[in-house]
Motif scaffolding. Sequence first.
Motif, PDB file in Angstrom:
ATOM      1  N   THR A 151     -13.486  -6.803  -1.227  1.00  0.00           N
ATOM      2  CA  THR A 151     -12.252  -6.177  -0.750  1.00  0.00           C
ATOM      3  C   THR A 151     -11.951  -4.922  -1.560  1.00  0.00           C
ATOM      4  OG1 THR A 151     -11.358  -8.321  -0.036  1.00  0.00           O
ATOM      5  CG2 THR A 151      -9.782  -6.522  -0.296  1.00  0.00           C
ATOM      6  N   PHE A 152     -12.087  -5.011  -2.897  1.00  0.00           N
ATOM      7  CA  PHE A 152     -11.936  -3.816  -3.738  1.00  0.00           C
ATOM      8  C   PHE A 152     -12.929  -2.729  -3.309  1.00  0.00           C
ATOM      9  CE2 PHE A 152     -10.303  -6.564  -7.435  1.00  0.00           C
ATOM     10  CZ  PHE A 152      -8.993  -6.169  -7.222  1.00  0.00           C
ATOM     11  N   ALA A 153     -14.189  -3.139  -3.117  1.00  0.00           N
ATOM     12  CA  ALA A 153     -15.244  -2.182  -2.769  1.00  0.00           C
ATOM     13  C   ALA A 153     -14.990  -1.540  -1.420  1.00  0.00           C
ATOM     14  CB  ALA A 153     -16.600  -2.887  -2.765  1.00  0.00           C
ATOM     15  N   ARG A 154     -14.305  -2.247  -0.559  1.00  0.00           N
ATOM     16  CA  ARG A 154     -13.963  -1.705   0.755  1.00  0.00           C
ATOM     17  C   ARG A 154     -12.702  -0.868   0.706  1.00  0.00           C
ATOM     18  NH1 ARG A 154     -11.580  -5.248   5.722  1.00  0.00           N
ATOM     19  NH2 ARG A 154      -9.774  -5.086   4.370  1.00  0.00           N
ATOM     20  N   GLU A 155     -11.656  -1.407   0.086  1.00  0.00           N
ATOM     21  CA  GLU A 155     -10.340  -0.795   0.174  1.00  0.00           C
ATOM     22  C   GLU A 155     -10.207   0.505  -0.624  1.00  0.00           C
ATOM     23  OE1 GLU A 155      -7.383  -2.471   2.001  1.00  0.00           O
ATOM     24  OE2 GLU A 155      -9.347  -2.860   2.865  1.00  0.00           O
ATOM     25  N   MET A 156     -10.707   0.520  -1.858  1.00  0.00           N
ATOM     26  CA  MET A 156     -10.430   1.672  -2.725  1.00  0.00           C
ATOM     27  C   MET A 156     -11.114   2.955  -2.259  1.00  0.00           C
ATOM     28  SD  MET A 156     -10.104  -0.210  -6.453  1.00  0.00           S
ATOM     29  CE  MET A 156      -9.428   1.231  -7.279  1.00  0.00           C
ATOM     30  N   PRO A 157     -12.427   2.959  -2.027  1.00  0.00           N
ATOM     31  CA  PRO A 157     -13.004   4.186  -1.463  1.00  0.00           C
ATOM     32  C   PRO A 157     -12.513   4.445  -0.048  1.00  0.00           C
ATOM     33  CG  PRO A 157     -14.670   2.452  -1.614  1.00  0.00           C
ATOM     34  CD  PRO A 157     -13.466   1.958  -2.343  1.00  0.00           C
ATOM     35  N   GLY A 158     -12.259   3.353   0.704  1.00  0.00           N
ATOM     36  CA  GLY A 158     -11.782   3.523   2.079  1.00  0.00           C
ATOM     37  C   GLY A 158     -10.465   4.264   2.145  1.00  0.00           C
ATOM     38  N   TYR A 159      -9.532   3.888   1.273  1.00  0.00           N
ATOM     39  CA  TYR A 159      -8.218   4.534   1.324  1.00  0.00           C
ATOM     40  C   TYR A 159      -8.214   5.922   0.690  1.00  0.00           C
ATOM     41  CZ  TYR A 159      -6.067   0.767   3.752  1.00  0.00           C
ATOM     42  OH  TYR A 159      -5.747  -0.122   4.744  1.00  0.00           O
ATOM     43  N   PHE A 160      -9.236   6.227  -0.096  1.00  0.00           N
ATOM     44  CA  PHE A 160      -9.426   7.615  -0.527  1.00  0.00           C
ATOM     45  C   PHE A 160      -9.634   8.492   0.710  1.00  0.00           C
ATOM     46  CE2 PHE A 160     -12.118  11.196  -1.597  1.00  0.00           C
ATOM     47  CZ  PHE A 160     -11.556  11.698  -2.756  1.00  0.00           C
ATOM     48  N   PHE A 161     -10.516   8.057   1.610  1.00  0.00           N
ATOM     49  CA  PHE A 161     -10.794   8.829   2.827  1.00  0.00           C
ATOM     50  C   PHE A 161      -9.686   8.677   3.866  1.00  0.00           C
ATOM     51  CE2 PHE A 161     -14.954   8.477   0.882  1.00  0.00           C
ATOM     52  CZ  PHE A 161     -15.457   9.758   1.054  1.00  0.00           C
ATOM     53  N   LEU A 182       0.822  -1.218   0.000  1.00  0.00           N
ATOM     54  CA  LEU A 182       0.000   0.000   0.000  1.00  0.00           C
ATOM     55  C   LEU A 182       0.851   1.262   0.000  1.00  0.00           C
ATOM     56  CD1 LEU A 182      -2.830   1.376   0.309  1.00  0.00           C
ATOM     57  CD2 LEU A 182      -2.443   1.251   2.787  1.00  0.00           C
ATOM     58  N   PHE A 183       1.820   1.334   0.918  1.00  0.00           N
ATOM     59  CA  PHE A 183       2.606   2.559   1.027  1.00  0.00           C
ATOM     60  C   PHE A 183       3.600   2.708  -0.121  1.00  0.00           C
ATOM     61  CE2 PHE A 183       0.987   2.493   5.395  1.00  0.00           C
ATOM     62  CZ  PHE A 183       0.632   3.818   5.538  1.00  0.00           C
ATOM     63  N   ALA A 184       4.126   1.580  -0.617  1.00  0.00           N
ATOM     64  CA  ALA A 184       4.983   1.662  -1.807  1.00  0.00           C
ATOM     65  C   ALA A 184       4.156   2.123  -3.006  1.00  0.00           C
ATOM     66  CB  ALA A 184       5.631   0.309  -2.086  1.00  0.00           C
ATOM     67  N   ALA A 185       2.950   1.553  -3.157  1.00  0.00           N
ATOM     68  CA  ALA A 185       2.071   1.960  -4.256  1.00  0.00           C
ATOM     69  C   ALA A 185       1.588   3.393  -4.073  1.00  0.00           C
ATOM     70  CB  ALA A 185       0.872   1.015  -4.346  1.00  0.00           C
ATOM     71  N   TYR A 186       1.362   3.793  -2.825  1.00  0.00           N
ATOM     72  CA  TYR A 186       0.919   5.168  -2.544  1.00  0.00           C
ATOM     73  C   TYR A 186       1.954   6.176  -3.026  1.00  0.00           C
ATOM     74  CZ  TYR A 186      -0.633   9.246   0.174  1.00  0.00           C
ATOM     75  OH  TYR A 186      -1.055  10.501   0.574  1.00  0.00           O
ATOM     76  N   GLY A 187       3.238   5.902  -2.718  1.00  0.00           N
ATOM     77  CA  GLY A 187       4.298   6.788  -3.192  1.00  0.00           C
ATOM     78  C   GLY A 187       4.347   6.852  -4.708  1.00  0.00           C
ATOM     79  N   THR A 194      -6.722  10.695  -3.950  1.00  0.00           N
ATOM     80  CA  THR A 194      -6.818   9.959  -5.215  1.00  0.00           C
ATOM     81  C   THR A 194      -5.680   8.947  -5.340  1.00  0.00           C
ATOM     82  OG1 THR A 194      -7.891  11.844  -6.277  1.00  0.00           O
ATOM     83  CG2 THR A 194      -6.905  10.196  -7.731  1.00  0.00           C
ATOM     84  N   ALA A 195      -4.472   9.342  -4.923  1.00  0.00           N
ATOM     85  CA  ALA A 195      -3.331   8.421  -4.930  1.00  0.00           C
ATOM     86  C   ALA A 195      -3.598   7.233  -4.007  1.00  0.00           C
ATOM     87  CB  ALA A 195      -2.060   9.152  -4.506  1.00  0.00           C
ATOM     88  N   GLY A 196      -4.221   7.484  -2.847  1.00  0.00           N
ATOM     89  CA  GLY A 196      -4.573   6.396  -1.936  1.00  0.00           C
ATOM     90  C   GLY A 196      -5.602   5.455  -2.533  1.00  0.00           C
ATOM     91  N   PHE A 197      -6.573   6.012  -3.242  1.00  0.00           N
ATOM     92  CA  PHE A 197      -7.611   5.225  -3.922  1.00  0.00           C
ATOM     93  C   PHE A 197      -6.971   4.265  -4.926  1.00  0.00           C
ATOM     94  CE2 PHE A 197     -10.417   4.729  -7.615  1.00  0.00           C
ATOM     95  CZ  PHE A 197     -11.598   4.304  -7.033  1.00  0.00           C
ATOM     96  N   LEU A 198      -6.038   4.777  -5.728  1.00  0.00           N
ATOM     97  CA  LEU A 198      -5.372   3.958  -6.738  1.00  0.00           C
ATOM     98  C   LEU A 198      -4.465   2.908  -6.093  1.00  0.00           C
ATOM     99  CD1 LEU A 198      -4.437   6.806  -9.260  1.00  0.00           C
ATOM    100  CD2 LEU A 198      -6.294   5.134  -9.490  1.00  0.00           C
ATOM    101  N   ALA A 199      -3.751   3.302  -5.037  1.00  0.00           N
ATOM    102  CA  ALA A 199      -2.822   2.381  -4.369  1.00  0.00           C
ATOM    103  C   ALA A 199      -3.553   1.185  -3.773  1.00  0.00           C
ATOM    104  CB  ALA A 199      -2.050   3.119  -3.276  1.00  0.00           C
ATOM    105  N   ALA A 200      -4.786   1.401  -3.286  1.00  0.00           N
ATOM    106  CA  ALA A 200      -5.541   0.326  -2.646  1.00  0.00           C
ATOM    107  C   ALA A 200      -5.899  -0.790  -3.622  1.00  0.00           C
ATOM    108  CB  ALA A 200      -6.808   0.894  -2.014  1.00  0.00           C
ATOM    109  N   PHE A 201      -5.971  -0.493  -4.908  1.00  0.00           N
ATOM    110  CA  PHE A 201      -6.232  -1.539  -5.900  1.00  0.00           C
ATOM    111  C   PHE A 201      -5.147  -2.603  -5.836  1.00  0.00           C
ATOM    112  CE2 PHE A 201      -5.378  -3.314 -10.123  1.00  0.00           C
ATOM    113  CZ  PHE A 201      -6.610  -3.862 -10.427  1.00  0.00           C
ATOM    114  N   PHE A 202      -3.892  -2.183  -5.734  1.00  0.00           N
ATOM    115  CA  PHE A 202      -2.762  -3.123  -5.725  1.00  0.00           C
ATOM    116  C   PHE A 202      -2.672  -3.864  -4.397  1.00  0.00           C
ATOM    117  CE2 PHE A 202      -1.764   0.328  -8.677  1.00  0.00           C
ATOM    118  CZ  PHE A 202      -1.531  -0.397  -9.844  1.00  0.00           C
TER     119      PHE A 202
END
Length: 309
Positions: A188-198, A86-91, A116-124
């Motif tokens: 998990t996608f439905a939880r993680e991606m919007p979740g990590y946006f916030f 997550l944090f590697a993808a976030y960067g 938005t970067a967090g939203f994208l990172a959560a996919f990975f």
Amino acid sequence: MHGTGEASGLKTGMIDFVAGCLGGVALVYVSQPMDTVKVKMQTFPGLYKGLVNCTVQTFKRDGIVRGLYAGTLPAVVANVAENSVLFAAYGACQQLVGRTVHKQNLTELSTLENATAGFLAAFFSSFTLCPTELIKCKLQALRETQSQAQAAGPADGKSRPTISSYALVSQILRTEGIPGMFRGLTSTFAREMPGYFFFFGGYEMTREFYTKPGQTKDDIGPLRTMVAGAVGGVALWTVIFPADVIKSRIQVYSMRASMTQVGLDIFRKEGVLAFYNGLLPTIVRTIPATAVLFVVYEYTKKTLTKLLE
């Protein structure tokens, strides 16, 4: 903090990866008891009267290690895997967003751009989280699922859960194959991606709020960094909790139904409040857990950056 060029990008990615690993380990040991209570309340809403009752009953029956800390090993694996990725993808996603909006310096990214970067990172990170969280949830709810199985069939006098993480993985692979390890991936996608946006949005917004004129967000100190992490964690779980309830049911019961079907079934049979069973222990665990996660992540990153300069 982030340099340019391929070598600098690789170094930054490795620093984010290691810092995310250490943050994930710290998070698990702070939050695991309340996470166990959360999973039990989500999956067996009729068995417990509330947070205190579930905690006391779990402790009385199975103690600390096999009760409140059930599933710790897969939880550590899950959180190390998730947070490192997550944090590697976030960067990396921050750099992608920065290039898209023509901002070379990542400190110039707005709260919305960081979110938005967090939203994208959560996919990975979802691909690493789903299998390990599947095992964690099954181990946490093992006593209840075994009790239900015994009630439905011939009792053999045994009720204490003894299955190991390895045995559970072997059982799933033997009966369901590799797809069985990814049961609940859609939720998990439905939880993680919007979740990590916030999550990242709340974290970065709070850091920005604490930043004084002439300071950067990295200068706000450990206590305020912990507060920002707690705000991000509360924002994440408040938004995603219904999706997490559905995910836990799908994983614990090995359901083949879709996320929508499971959600509608819960709504029809249990009502809308069922989507918030276990929210209190989640908030209770999230505040210290994400506070520790971010302070360990930020200061590990800062230390490694200085050492590798």
